[in-house]
Write a protein that holds these residues in place. Structure first.
Motif, PDB file in Angstrom:
ATOM      1  N   ASP A  59      59.335 -47.303  42.983  1.00 15.65           N
ATOM      2  CA  ASP A  59      58.021 -46.838  42.501  1.00 15.65           C
ATOM      3  C   ASP A  59      57.746 -47.205  41.044  1.00 15.65           C
ATOM      4  O   ASP A  59      56.586 -47.197  40.624  1.00 15.65           O
ATOM      5  CB  ASP A  59      57.930 -45.313  42.646  1.00 15.65           C
ATOM      6  CG  ASP A  59      58.070 -44.890  44.094  1.00 15.65           C
ATOM      7  OD1 ASP A  59      57.129 -45.125  44.863  1.00 15.65           O
ATOM      8  OD2 ASP A  59      59.140 -44.345  44.468  1.00 15.65           O
ATOM      9  N   LYS A  91      56.866 -51.521  44.649  1.00 14.51           N
ATOM     10  CA  LYS A  91      55.727 -51.415  45.566  1.00 14.51           C
ATOM     11  C   LYS A  91      54.471 -51.934  44.868  1.00 14.51           C
ATOM     12  O   LYS A  91      54.389 -51.888  43.634  1.00 14.51           O
ATOM     13  CB  LYS A  91      55.497 -49.950  45.941  1.00 14.51           C
ATOM     14  CG  LYS A  91      56.657 -49.325  46.687  1.00 14.51           C
ATOM     15  CD  LYS A  91      56.387 -47.845  46.891  1.00 14.51           C
ATOM     16  CE  LYS A  91      57.571 -47.160  47.541  1.00 14.51           C
ATOM     17  NZ  LYS A  91      57.468 -45.703  47.522  1.00 14.51           N
ATOM     18  N   SER A 144      52.753 -50.478  41.451  1.00 19.54           N
ATOM     19  CA  SER A 144      53.748 -49.784  40.616  1.00 19.54           C
ATOM     20  C   SER A 144      53.620 -50.203  39.162  1.00 19.54           C
ATOM     21  O   SER A 144      53.330 -51.356  38.863  1.00 19.54           O
ATOM     22  CB  SER A 144      55.165 -50.158  41.040  1.00 19.54           C
ATOM     23  OG  SER A 144      55.394 -49.791  42.350  1.00 19.54           O
ATOM     24  N   TYR A 202      50.968 -46.446  49.416  1.00 17.15           N
ATOM     25  CA  TYR A 202      52.265 -46.576  48.736  1.00 17.15           C
ATOM     26  C   TYR A 202      52.611 -45.431  47.773  1.00 17.15           C
ATOM     27  O   TYR A 202      53.748 -45.322  47.316  1.00 17.15           O
ATOM     28  CB  TYR A 202      52.302 -47.876  47.902  1.00 17.15           C
ATOM     29  CG  TYR A 202      52.181 -49.135  48.717  1.00 17.15           C
ATOM     30  CD1 TYR A 202      53.242 -49.597  49.483  1.00 17.15           C
ATOM     31  CD2 TYR A 202      51.001 -49.870  48.696  1.00 17.15           C
ATOM     32  CE1 TYR A 202      53.132 -50.764  50.221  1.00 17.15           C
ATOM     33  CE2 TYR A 202      50.875 -51.039  49.432  1.00 17.15           C
ATOM     34  CZ  TYR A 202      51.942 -51.484  50.189  1.00 17.15           C
ATOM     35  OH  TYR A 202      51.833 -52.635  50.909  1.00 17.15           O
ATOM     36  N   THR A 235      51.536 -45.408  44.786  1.00 20.04           N
ATOM     37  CA  THR A 235      51.566 -46.020  43.451  1.00 20.04           C
ATOM     38  C   THR A 235      50.192 -46.612  43.106  1.00 20.04           C
ATOM     39  O   THR A 235      49.413 -46.951  43.994  1.00 20.04           O
ATOM     40  CB  THR A 235      52.602 -47.167  43.413  1.00 20.04           C
ATOM     41  OG1 THR A 235      52.427 -47.962  44.592  1.00 20.04           O
ATOM     42  CG2 THR A 235      54.022 -46.650  43.376  1.00 20.04           C
ATOM     43  N   THR A 271      55.350 -42.100  36.804  1.00 19.76           N
ATOM     44  CA  THR A 271      55.793 -41.705  38.157  1.00 19.76           C
ATOM     45  C   THR A 271      55.343 -40.285  38.475  1.00 19.76           C
ATOM     46  O   THR A 271      54.949 -39.524  37.595  1.00 19.76           O
ATOM     47  CB  THR A 271      57.333 -41.726  38.294  1.00 19.76           C
ATOM     48  OG1 THR A 271      57.876 -40.750  37.404  1.00 19.76           O
ATOM     49  CG2 THR A 271      57.927 -43.078  38.026  1.00 19.76           C
ATOM     50  N   GLN A 284      59.542 -39.672  43.229  1.00 24.21           N
ATOM     51  CA  GLN A 284      59.524 -41.139  43.274  1.00 24.21           C
ATOM     52  C   GLN A 284      60.814 -41.736  42.695  1.00 24.21           C
ATOM     53  O   GLN A 284      61.607 -41.032  42.066  1.00 24.21           O
ATOM     54  CB  GLN A 284      58.292 -41.664  42.524  1.00 24.21           C
ATOM     55  CG  GLN A 284      56.997 -41.342  43.277  1.00 24.21           C
ATOM     56  CD  GLN A 284      55.774 -42.046  42.714  1.00 24.21           C
ATOM     57  OE1 GLN A 284      55.656 -42.243  41.514  1.00 24.21           O
ATOM     58  NE2 GLN A 284      54.855 -42.417  43.592  1.00 24.21           N
ATOM     59  N   ARG A 295      63.107 -37.017  39.779  1.00 19.44           N
ATOM     60  CA  ARG A 295      62.834 -38.366  40.259  1.00 19.44           C
ATOM     61  C   ARG A 295      64.165 -38.951  40.714  1.00 19.44           C
ATOM     62  O   ARG A 295      65.226 -38.536  40.235  1.00 19.44           O
ATOM     63  CB  ARG A 295      62.301 -39.261  39.131  1.00 19.44           C
ATOM     64  CG  ARG A 295      60.777 -39.275  38.966  1.00 19.44           C
ATOM     65  CD  ARG A 295      60.221 -38.015  38.467  1.00 19.44           C
ATOM     66  NE  ARG A 295      58.843 -38.146  38.005  1.00 19.44           N
ATOM     67  CZ  ARG A 295      58.092 -37.138  37.604  1.00 19.44           C
ATOM     68  NH1 ARG A 295      58.550 -35.892  37.625  1.00 19.44           N
ATOM     69  NH2 ARG A 295      56.858 -37.338  37.201  1.00 19.44           N
TER      70      ARG A 295
END
Ligand SMILES: C[S@@+](CC[C@H](N)C(=O)[O-])C[C@H]1O[C@@H](n2cnc3c(N)ncnc32)[C@H](O)[C@@H]1O
Length: 324
Positions: free
Chosen positions: A24, A59, A62, A189, A191, A270, A274, A295
């Motif tokens: 991510d 992704k 991101s 996604y 993101t 983020t 993630q 995270r």
């Protein structure tokens, strides 16, 4: 990933352990290519391969944050752009207390002319930032000199470099998937947006809110991060002090980044749950921040001493989380 973190003791130039389009965010502090303090791993900028590989693993949509040096930031930016990333911004971490690396040119001129400089006293020389009384504290006396030649006197005090007071951090993004808008990309996604809810700069008490539609929680985070507040009564930037190398605290990594700063960066790009990739982990400051903020973390580090420190710090941070 079995654990909430996964550390690899290998080069990040090949990221074969990671699935494509699974990460991510990329947050990393690579070698600056300036041989800082003579560190063997800082001789060159990283090979572009690492950014090309990273691009594959991230992704669509991101974000990434890549620390850099003022002198070679331009080269790093070209490498990042040529690997497919969009350059979105450059954050300035203004730590203010850097040491200028310079010399008195007047004295160099004396030496070149074969003239002996005048001795005008002595000063105490301490290498690094060691505290008086600490076991590692070593001070030596050095002669204080002044130029003697005519030309040397004219250039007395002239130097070669100004005081370094900030470090740039390049904000990059992998483009959204072709044909998708931001909302569609996030739905697919997760993101594509920056996380302001966790990084807003709160208003000072009593301060009147500014802007057309002020947000209750404070201002949108700025691209300047400071170490000390302004003296005009309020500060609209995130504040984080610089850390010294913790020789006494088992972490001897020479370019350690403050966890508080890494937490701000992790929160900015983020959302909870993630996964963050750090391709140049060092002693694991990004990983510590990730554990404290729920995270997941994947880190790569080549040096076996540093990876041991990173493992220890990250494990400790899980049992004793510290939120700034
Ligand atoms: C600037 S330091 C990171 C320091 C880190 N921010 C911290 O707080 O400890 C960069 C690190 O990258 C590591 N490194 C250099 N080349 C590497 C490579 N190809 N793969 C993985 N790590 C590498 C170095 O050993 C060094 O520890």
């Amino acid at each position: 990933m079995k654990n909430t973190f996964q550390l690899y003791h290998k080069s990040s130039y090949i990221l074969e352990d990671i699935e494509n389009n699974s990460i991510d965010a990329l947050i990393t502090d690579p070698p600056y290519g300036i041989s800082y303090q003579g560190n063997y791993w800082d001789k060159d900028l990283p090979d572009r391969k690492v950014w090309e590989q990273g691009f594959e693993k991230l992704k669509s949509g991101s974000f990434g944050l890549v620390f850099s040096s003022i002198r070679l930031m331009h080269r790093l930016m070209v490498d990042l752009e040529d690997s497919g990333f969009l350059i979105k911004d450059v954050l300035f971490w203004a730590y203010l207390n850097g040491m200028p690396k310079s010399r008195n040119v007047g004295l160099s001129i004396d030496k070149e002319l074969g003239v002996e400089s005048e001795k005008i006293g002595e000063y105490k020389y301490v290498q690094g930032y060691k505290k008086e009384g600490a076991e590692s504290y070593k001070a030596s006396k050095k002669e204080k000199l002044a130029p003697s030649s005519e030309l040397g006197k004219k250039y007395d005090g002239a130097g070669l470099g100004i005081k370094p007071s900030y470090e740039p951090i390049i904000l990059i993004q992998k483009p959204l998937e072709k044909g998708l808008n931001v909302a569609q990309n996030i739905i697919k996604y997760g993101t594509g947006a920056l996380n302001f809810e966790e990084t807003r700069i709160p208003y000072k008490e009593g301060e009147s809110k500014v802007g057309h539609n002020p947000h209750e929680k404070g201002r949108v985070p700025a691209n300047i991060i400071r170490t000390e507040p302004f003296e005009d009564g309020y500060d609209k930037f995130f504040l984080v002090p610089k850390v010294r190398q913790h020789k006494d605290d088992f972490n001897f990594h020479p370019t350690l980044k403050p966890v508080e700063l890494m937490q701000h960066l992790v929160k900015l790009i983020t959302f909870e749950g993630q996964t963050v990739l750090d391709t140049f982990m060092g002693s694991g400051s990004t990983g510590v921040a990730c554990m404290e903020l729920k995270r997941k973390f994947v880190g790569y580090e080549l040096d076996e001493n540093y990876i041991e420190i990173a493992k220890r710090r990250i494990e400790t941070s899980i049992s004793t989380p510290k939120l700034f």
